[in-house]
Scaffold this motif. Structure first.
Motif, PDB file in Angstrom:
ATOM      1  N   GLU A  85       0.832  -1.210   0.000  1.00 14.51           N
ATOM      2  CA  GLU A  85       0.000   0.000   0.000  1.00 14.51           C
ATOM      3  C   GLU A  85       0.866   1.260   0.000  1.00 14.51           C
ATOM      4  N   ALA A  89       0.787   4.012  -2.972  1.00 18.05           N
ATOM      5  CA  ALA A  89       0.533   5.433  -2.687  1.00 18.05           C
ATOM      6  C   ALA A  89       1.660   6.307  -3.233  1.00 18.05           C
ATOM      7  N   VAL A  94      -0.575   9.832  -3.877  1.00 20.04           N
ATOM      8  CA  VAL A  94      -1.750  10.104  -3.036  1.00 20.04           C
ATOM      9  C   VAL A  94      -1.437   9.639  -1.628  1.00 20.04           C
ATOM     10  N   GLU A  97      -3.789   6.516   2.966  1.00 17.87           N
ATOM     11  CA  GLU A  97      -5.129   6.187   3.446  1.00 17.87           C
ATOM     12  C   GLU A  97      -6.111   5.953   2.302  1.00 17.87           C
ATOM     13  N   ARG A  98      -5.785   6.436   1.105  1.00 17.18           N
ATOM     14  CA  ARG A  98      -6.698   6.292  -0.036  1.00 17.18           C
ATOM     15  C   ARG A  98      -6.419   5.029  -0.858  1.00 17.18           C
ATOM     16  N   TYR A 144      -8.509   2.044  -4.970  1.00 15.10           N
ATOM     17  CA  TYR A 144      -8.102   3.450  -4.805  1.00 15.10           C
ATOM     18  C   TYR A 144      -9.371   4.267  -4.648  1.00 15.10           C
ATOM     19  N   ARG A 145      -9.420   5.082  -3.577  1.00 15.76           N
ATOM     20  CA  ARG A 145     -10.600   5.906  -3.329  1.00 15.76           C
ATOM     21  C   ARG A 145     -10.507   7.178  -4.146  1.00 15.76           C
ATOM     22  N   ASP A 147     -11.962  10.820  -6.005  1.00 23.75           N
ATOM     23  CA  ASP A 147     -12.392  12.074  -5.398  1.00 23.75           C
ATOM     24  C   ASP A 147     -13.867  12.061  -5.036  1.00 23.75           C
ATOM     25  N   GLY A 149     -15.426   9.684  -3.689  1.00 22.76           N
ATOM     26  CA  GLY A 149     -15.627   8.814  -2.542  1.00 22.76           C
ATOM     27  C   GLY A 149     -15.807   7.343  -2.889  1.00 22.76           C
ATOM     28  N   TRP A 151     -14.768   3.656  -4.678  1.00 19.56           N
ATOM     29  CA  TRP A 151     -13.511   2.919  -4.775  1.00 19.56           C
ATOM     30  C   TRP A 151     -13.365   2.343  -6.185  1.00 19.56           C
TER      31      TRP A 151
END
Length: 443
Positions: A85, A89, A94, A97-98, A144-145, A147, A149, A151
């Protein structure tokens, strides 16, 4: 010490044991061949860069499937997922957390748990390229989350690997290799049981049937010999009882004859009363001897048409003025003794005529059995006497008058003949009135 019987082979236990050993040996040889022939499966390798490109809509590999979900199931923490992860990221630029990643747990494997405090935190890759080059081993699902919201999820879909197909076909071949031994084992166990079932059925149809051949494994040969001895004892038991009763009934004729001669000098009224009693006793003795002859004498059995036999009986009675009707129908062929079956049918028809004044006969087949039914329109039989009518010398007509009630052996003799042929005879009252005598015989 028990001697092996002539015709007996090796014990069934040893034969079954040997077949099981051979079956297990063949199975193990096939497994050993699989161990040598199958290629070692290798997990497919992916990179973080491939997963990132798939998440961004740049699918470069057919092994990936992309979807958008409202939520993504997060796995419990593990060191491998955390390192991957962080690399994803870094490659996507990013916050960590996303980004989420999960690895499927193999079937029949419990998911591992880790202590976060005992594992040092991983160091992020120094550059974006080094993050993209991080290797992901085996199947995974990454998310991946976005923008909005939701996934964006990418999942590997490798399908059924070639080595799995190889193992599957190998199992099919192994089953085919073992099947002949399993079939031989099942046949060897079931064949003697089937032979005994046939022998028991044959004994029920014909107590004088030929004995079972003493052959096969020693256990089966011993069982066959015991079965044959049982059959011989049963026949001797029946013959001895029939011989004693027949001898007593036959020898009673001599004192009856002497009694009749002595009554010649008796007064007329006394002589006439005693002569009636003597005639009744002679009729009972004759009926008893006939009953014993019908139930113990085993005639030759061969295929015969019941309809032709019934036509002979009913035509003969019609010629003597008896009201007998035979319903039309197809021929019904059974294997039996013609005189015995003819006497059985004759007894049933006479019984119907005696109590009801007429008889109707019908024949048919159902469920592998021949059916003979003799119906009448008489008063029927009280329910409490339906089972007793087959007792020797029992008469539903309680006056004991032989002209109206007979001797009481007709139905007993008829059922004995039916059972000697492997069938049966039942009596029941008809709903519309009258009595029905139904004979069932194996076809």
């Amino acid at each position: 010490m028990t001697l092996r019987r002539a015709g007996a082979g090796s014990p069934l236990f040893l034969r079954v044991f040997a077949l099981m050993v051979v079956c297990v040996a063949v199975t193990q040889l096939m497994n050993f061949g699989l161990l040598i022939a199958v290629q070692t499966p290798t997990a497919k390798l992916y990179t973080v860069g491939q997963a990132v490109d798939a998440l961004r809509g740049k699918i470069t590999d057919d092994d990936f499937s992309v979807s958008r979900e409202d939520r993504f199931a997060e796995q419990p923490w593990n060191p491998r997922g955390e390192r991957t992860e962080i690399a994803m990221a870094k490659a996507m630029g990013v916050p960590v957390e996303r980004v989420l990643i999960s690895f499927p747990t193999p079937i029949l494997t419990r998911e591992k748990s880790y202590d976060r405090a005992s594992v040092p935190r991983p160091v992020p890759p120094p550059t974006v390229q080094s993050a993209r080059d991080v290797i992901i081993t085996g199947d995974f699902s990454a998310a991946y989350r976005a923008d909005d919201g939701r996934w964006v999820t990418v999942t590997t879909s490798t399908g059924f690997e070639p080595w799995r197909w190889f193992v599957l076909w190998w199992l099919v071949v192994s089953a085919a290799a073992v099947a002949p031994f399993a079939w031989a084992l099942a046949r060897r166990i079931a064949k003697p049981i089937g032979a005994f079932a046939e022998a028991a059925e044959r004994l029920g149809r014909d107590p004088r049937a030929a004995p079972i051949a003493i052959e096969g494994p020693s256990e089966i040969a011993d069982a066959a010999a015991a079965f044959n001895r049982m059959q011989a004892r049963l026949n001797r038991y029946v013959d001895d009882r029939a011989t004693v009763v027949g001898a007593v009934a036959h020898d009673l004729r001599t004192p009856l004859m002497r009694l009749g001669l002595r009554l010649e000098v008796a007064p007329d009224d006394l002589r006439q009363a005693c002569e009636r009693d003597i005639r009744d006793m002679e009729a009972m003795i004759s009926a008893t001897l006939s009953y014993l002859r019908d139930t113990t004498k085993q005639g030759v059995r061969k295929p015969l048409d019941l309809r032709s036999l019934a036509e002979t009986v009913t035509d003969d009675m019609s010629d003597h003025g008896e009201p007998v009707i035979l319903a039309p129908g197809e021929p019904v062929v059974v294997e039996g003794n013609s005189p015995a079956l003819k006497a059985m049918l004759n007894n049933l028809i006479i019984n119907a005529i005696k109590y009801a004044g007429s008889a109707e006969v019908s024949l048919g087949e159902a469920d592998g059995q021949a059916l003979i039914e003799v119906r009448d329109d008489g008063p029927g039989v009280p329910p409490e006497d339906l089972d007793r009518v087959f007792e020797p010398f029992f008469r539903g007509e309680r006056s004991r008058n032989p002209d109206t009630g007979g001797i009481g052996l007709g139905l007993a003799s008829a059922r004995a003949v039916a059972r000697a042929h492997g069938g049966d005879l039942v009596i029941r009252n008809r709903e519309e009135g009258g009595l029905s005598a139904l004979v069932t015989l194996p076809v």
